[in-house]
Design a protein around this motif. Structure first.
Motif: not given
Length: 218
Positions: A106-130
């Motif tokens: 990436s060309k995106v600096p670490p501060s921007t990337v880590t901030n993005y992933f600290q807030t990113f989440h997506k609900e999904d259906f559970a899988r066997a074993g969850d």
């Protein structure tokens, strides 16, 4: 003085012929991106959800490249020892890869990337074993959201259903799952049938490689 990039011969003698070309191309592309992008981010994909990762790729599509592959092949591209590393310090990233991984150049600096992933989440259906995050009970009675043709399929999932005047009906109360219980395939199918999402997909950066600074383990 920084060392020049090494054009090393890639040894893939243990790879089947039909797959060798694909893996050699992966090595070539990873090395090309190592020359082009200033940052490399490593991700652990143990709980990967394809729909969630699609959103991540879309977000970074104009300034980043993602790679999935066997760690052994990606390790060859980066280098696994100081003597075989493609560029200064890359062998440390090659040694870091374990489990199911992905690399983002990436060309995106670490501060921007880590901030993005600290807030990113997506609900999904559970899988066997969850692990169930909630207790989910179904009361007895009609289930008008399902077409009558679905009734046999619901019974195969273990639901005590019948058709009452053409309406799918649960003949008695059913406990689908209990909070903190390990889910089996049938429970996951029922939860999905009722559009009940228990998985929360998150993706964290496990390591960052920056040209001129080296590897940082997070």
């Amino acid at each position: 003085m920084p060392r020049a990039r090494r054009d090393k011969v890639v040894s893939l003698t243990k790879v089947k012929k039909k797959n060798r070309g694909t893996k050699e191309n992966l090595v070539t592309e990873i090395r090309s991106c190592s020359d082009t992008y200033p940052y490399i981010y490593a991700f652990n994909l143990e709980n990967l959800r394809s729909s969630g990762f699609k959103d991540v790729r879309q977000h970074f599509k104009t300034n980043s490249r993602f790679f999935f592959g066997k760690n052994s092949v990606m390790g060859i591209a980066l280098g696994k020892t100081k003597e075989t590393e493609y560029a200064e310090g890359l062998f440390k990233l090659g040694q870091h890869l374990s489990g199911q991984c992905a690399l983002m150049f990436s060309k995106v600096p670490p501060s921007t990337v880590t901030n993005y992933f600290q807030t990113f989440h997506k609900e999904d259906f559970a899988r066997a074993g969850d692990i169930a995050t909630d207790t989910f009970d179904l009361p007895a009675g009609p289930l008008p959201q399902f077409a009558f043709s679905m009734e046999p399929q619901l019974r195969k999932m273990g639901m005590p259903t019948t058709l009452d005047k053409g309406v799918v009906t649960l003949v008695k109360e059913m406990k689908v799952c209990t909070k903190e219980e390990k889910l089996n395939p049938e429970q996951c199918k029922i939860l999905k049938a009722f559009d009940y999402k228990m998985a929360d997909f998150r993706l964290g950066v496990s390591a960052i490689f920056e040209k001129g600074k080296g590897l940082k383990i997070l």
